[in-house]
Write a protein that holds these residues in place. Structure first.
Motif, PDB file in Angstrom:
ATOM      1  N   ALA A 376       5.700   3.672 -16.556  1.00 27.15           N
ATOM      2  CA  ALA A 376       5.338   4.444 -15.368  1.00 27.15           C
ATOM      3  C   ALA A 376       4.340   3.717 -14.487  1.00 27.15           C
ATOM      4  O   ALA A 376       4.099   4.136 -13.347  1.00 27.15           O
ATOM      5  N   ARG A 377       3.763   2.608 -14.988  1.00 24.30           N
ATOM      6  CA  ARG A 377       2.790   1.862 -14.188  1.00 24.30           C
ATOM      7  C   ARG A 377       3.443   0.814 -13.311  1.00 24.30           C
ATOM      8  O   ARG A 377       2.759   0.118 -12.553  1.00 24.30           O
ATOM      9  N   LEU A 378       4.766   0.687 -13.396  1.00 20.51           N
ATOM     10  CA  LEU A 378       5.452  -0.403 -12.716  1.00 20.51           C
ATOM     11  C   LEU A 378       6.470   0.124 -11.713  1.00 20.51           C
ATOM     12  O   LEU A 378       7.077   1.172 -11.903  1.00 20.51           O
ATOM     13  N   ALA A 379       6.686  -0.653 -10.681  1.00 17.39           N
ATOM     14  CA  ALA A 379       7.720  -0.342  -9.682  1.00 17.39           C
ATOM     15  C   ALA A 379       7.853  -1.540  -8.756  1.00 17.39           C
ATOM     16  O   ALA A 379       6.945  -2.362  -8.652  1.00 17.39           O
ATOM     17  N   ALA A 380       9.010  -1.625  -8.101  1.00 12.08           N
ATOM     18  CA  ALA A 380       9.225  -2.673  -7.096  1.00 12.08           C
ATOM     19  C   ALA A 380       9.478  -1.992  -5.756  1.00 12.08           C
ATOM     20  O   ALA A 380      10.226  -1.017  -5.676  1.00 12.08           O
ATOM     21  N   HIS A 381       8.836  -2.487  -4.729  1.00  7.98           N
ATOM     22  CA  HIS A 381       9.035  -1.951  -3.383  1.00  7.98           C
ATOM     23  C   HIS A 381       9.313  -3.109  -2.435  1.00  7.98           C
ATOM     24  O   HIS A 381       8.539  -4.069  -2.367  1.00  7.98           O
ATOM     25  N   TYR A 382      10.416  -3.036  -1.734  1.00 13.70           N
ATOM     26  CA  TYR A 382      10.770  -4.063  -0.764  1.00 13.70           C
ATOM     27  C   TYR A 382      10.333  -3.596   0.623  1.00 13.70           C
ATOM     28  O   TYR A 382      10.461  -2.418   0.972  1.00 13.70           O
ATOM     29  N   GLY A 383       9.811  -4.547   1.403  1.00 14.44           N
ATOM     30  CA  GLY A 383       9.244  -4.209   2.695  1.00 14.44           C
ATOM     31  C   GLY A 383      10.182  -3.440   3.606  1.00 14.44           C
ATOM     32  O   GLY A 383       9.801  -2.441   4.225  1.00 14.44           O
ATOM     33  N   ASP A 384      11.449  -3.868   3.704  1.00 13.05           N
ATOM     34  CA  ASP A 384      12.368  -3.187   4.613  1.00 13.05           C
ATOM     35  C   ASP A 384      12.691  -1.782   4.127  1.00 13.05           C
ATOM     36  O   ASP A 384      12.938  -0.884   4.919  1.00 13.05           O
ATOM     37  N   GLU A 385      12.645  -1.545   2.807  1.00 12.92           N
ATOM     38  CA  GLU A 385      12.881  -0.208   2.282  1.00 12.92           C
ATOM     39  C   GLU A 385      11.738   0.728   2.666  1.00 12.92           C
ATOM     40  O   GLU A 385      11.947   1.872   3.020  1.00 12.92           O
ATOM     41  N   ILE A 386      10.498   0.202   2.573  1.00 12.04           N
ATOM     42  CA  ILE A 386       9.341   1.016   2.946  1.00 12.04           C
ATOM     43  C   ILE A 386       9.409   1.398   4.419  1.00 12.04           C
ATOM     44  O   ILE A 386       9.163   2.533   4.814  1.00 12.04           O
ATOM     45  N   GLU A 387       9.787   0.410   5.283  1.00 15.18           N
ATOM     46  CA  GLU A 387       9.894   0.694   6.705  1.00 15.18           C
ATOM     47  C   GLU A 387      10.988   1.717   6.977  1.00 15.18           C
ATOM     48  O   GLU A 387      10.827   2.622   7.797  1.00 15.18           O
ATOM     49  N   ARG A 388      12.128   1.606   6.236  1.00 22.62           N
ATOM     50  CA  ARG A 388      13.221   2.538   6.440  1.00 22.62           C
ATOM     51  C   ARG A 388      12.810   3.952   6.032  1.00 22.62           C
ATOM     52  O   ARG A 388      13.111   4.928   6.707  1.00 22.62           O
ATOM     53  N   ASP A 389      12.059   4.041   4.909  1.00 23.39           N
ATOM     54  CA  ASP A 389      11.598   5.363   4.470  1.00 23.39           C
ATOM     55  C   ASP A 389      10.642   5.966   5.485  1.00 23.39           C
ATOM     56  O   ASP A 389      10.678   7.167   5.749  1.00 23.39           O
ATOM     57  N   ALA A 390       9.799   5.128   6.061  1.00 18.39           N
ATOM     58  CA  ALA A 390       8.844   5.622   7.070  1.00 18.39           C
ATOM     59  C   ALA A 390       9.583   6.112   8.301  1.00 18.39           C
ATOM     60  O   ALA A 390       9.247   7.143   8.888  1.00 18.39           O
ATOM     61  N   ASP A 391      10.626   5.375   8.704  1.00 16.08           N
ATOM     62  CA  ASP A 391      11.404   5.792   9.875  1.00 16.08           C
ATOM     63  C   ASP A 391      12.098   7.112   9.633  1.00 16.08           C
ATOM     64  O   ASP A 391      12.197   7.975  10.523  1.00 16.08           O
ATOM     65  N   SER A 392      12.615   7.312   8.389  1.00 17.25           N
ATOM     66  CA  SER A 392      13.329   8.552   8.096  1.00 17.25           C
ATOM     67  C   SER A 392      12.392   9.753   8.104  1.00 17.25           C
ATOM     68  O   SER A 392      12.784  10.863   8.428  1.00 17.25           O
ATOM     69  N   GLU A 393      11.086   9.505   7.757  1.00 17.70           N
ATOM     70  CA  GLU A 393      10.125  10.598   7.795  1.00 17.70           C
ATOM     71  C   GLU A 393       9.793  10.982   9.221  1.00 17.70           C
ATOM     72  O   GLU A 393       9.461  12.134   9.516  1.00 17.70           O
ATOM     73  N   ASP A 394       9.852  10.004  10.133  1.00 19.57           N
ATOM     74  CA  ASP A 394       9.585  10.314  11.543  1.00 19.57           C
ATOM     75  C   ASP A 394      10.755  11.126  12.093  1.00 19.57           C
ATOM     76  O   ASP A 394      10.656  12.076  12.764  1.00 19.57           O
TER      77      ASP A 394
END
Length: 394
Positions: A376-394
């Protein structure tokens, strides 16, 4: 004088960390480090003996820490070994050395002997026409060279493996070959020779504190569920402080303690370490981190089956579904090979890697895995995925 003491302490920690993390240190691989270990041997033996009950073995050509784990884990495997065949061939090579009383040999000689000796009643055994089995043999010979057990004197095991045994390599036995022993009782060897299963493993030896040090230094983590008595030592602030002082005297590593597990935190240093921070050097490493991130999200939304101690259960079929989803979503970021790998094969590789990292274990139920709290302490996040998630929240 102060500078000298600081340098001596730094050298001592360097030696201790190398002995913990490496199977063996040879003169061929690092003579300067070997000489430091030999100089510090009395202090190293005193400290390791007191904390863990382990023995420091030194020789002009090699040094090793004879380590006994409190609990066996997948992370204790040899770094170069890829599967059961590698370990079987390793045992055959060591047997051959004793059988021939340490004589020099060629790869073709030992290969023929292994082929004959490994054949069962149906004639099946090691098959050197198999490219995969020749590659396994190459890994074993290379690994034993690195450990100072074998010395290549002529030829190349690579050529032997690639040419289907048409070329050859000449080996002699190194100084470390006759000083690596595992104490297996004769009765146990007889059981195995007769095809009977091994006897149940005896309880871990040593005091609670010795088991604690052994687990912290060798395993990915000490889990409360595995050894409650040893873990309870960390519940005392006074005892925890003393353990931290001892660890810092022996190494540069920090101690992390949570309600359900404790582990030492190592800075990234080299590829041969037993227990480095989770690497991100391959597509498979990325896939594991992505899978851990998916599990963490599921845990946060209470969609995992709890198994106590912040651990959870997951079925093999669920793993396959998740890996299929992740491969379709992130496969292009893992590389072409990983993107095109069959889902079943990729799922097995991810599970094996998680077991190696101390993130997952088998259970008594076939097809069911235990996900440990460290996942549970580990995860991978790709920059374009984070940006896409932020856009979907907007």
């Amino acid at each position: 004088m102060i500078t000298s003491d600081v340098a001596r302490a730094a050298d001592f920690r360097l030696c201790a960390e190398a002995l913990i993390d490496r199977a063996i240190i040879t003169a061929a691989s690092d003579r300067a480090l070997l000489e430091k270990i030999r100089r510090h041997q009395p202090a190293l033996q005193s400290t390791f003996g007191r904390l863990t009950g382990w023995r420091v073995q030194t020789h002009p050509e090699f040094a090793r820490l004879v380590k006994t784990p409190a609990r066996a884990e997948a992370s204790h495997r040899l770094a170069w070994a890829k599967g059961r065949l590698d370990y079987a061939l390793l045992a055959w090579v060591l047997w051959y050395g004793e059988h021939t009383h340490g004589r020099k040999f060629t790869v073709s000689q030992i290969a023929e002997e292994i082929k004959l000796r490994s054949a069962g009643p149906d004639g099946a055994g090691v098959d050197w026409t198999s490219h995969a089995q020749r590659l396994a043999a190459k890994r074993v010979f290379r690994g034993l060279e690195e450990m100072g057990i074998l010395r290549l004197q002529d030829g190349s095991v690579d050529e032997w493996a690639d040419e289907n045994g048409k070329r050859d390599a000449l080996y002699a036995w190194g100084d470390a070959a006759w000083r690596i022993h595992v104490g297996i009782p004769a009765a146990e060897l007889e059981r195995l020779a007769e095809g009977r299963p091994a006897s149940p493993a005896p309880p871990a030896d040593g005091t609670d504190e010795i088991r604690l040090y052994r687990t912290l230094l060798l395993n990915p983590a000490l889990f409360r569920r595995d050894d409650p008595a040893a873990f309870r030592l960390l519940d005392s602030q006074e005892v925890r402080a003393r353990i931290l002082v001892n660890l810092r005297y022996l190494t540069h590593w920090e101690l992390e303690v949570t309600p359900e597990y404790a582990r030492v935190l190592r800075p990234a240093r080299s590829d041969d370490a037993v227990q480095t921070p989770i690497p991100v050097t391959s597509g498979l490493d990325h896939a594991v981190l992505c899978f851990c991130g998916l599990l963490r999200d599921r845990q946060a939304s209470d969609r995992l089956v709890p198994a106590g101690g912040e651990s959870f259960l997951i079925d093999e079929s669920r793993v396959w579904q998740d890996v299929d989803e992740l491969q379709k979503r992130f496969g292009t970021k893992w590389g072409k090979t990983m993107q095109q790998r069959k889902v079943g094969t990729l799922a097995e590789e991810i599970v094996d890697k998680m077991k190696e990292w101390g993130l997952m274990r088998d259970t008594d139920v076939p097809g069911q895995y235990l996900v440990l709290p460290t996942a549970a302490r580990l995860a991978a996040h790709y920059g374009d995925e984070i940006e896409r998630d932020a856009d979907s929240e907007d």
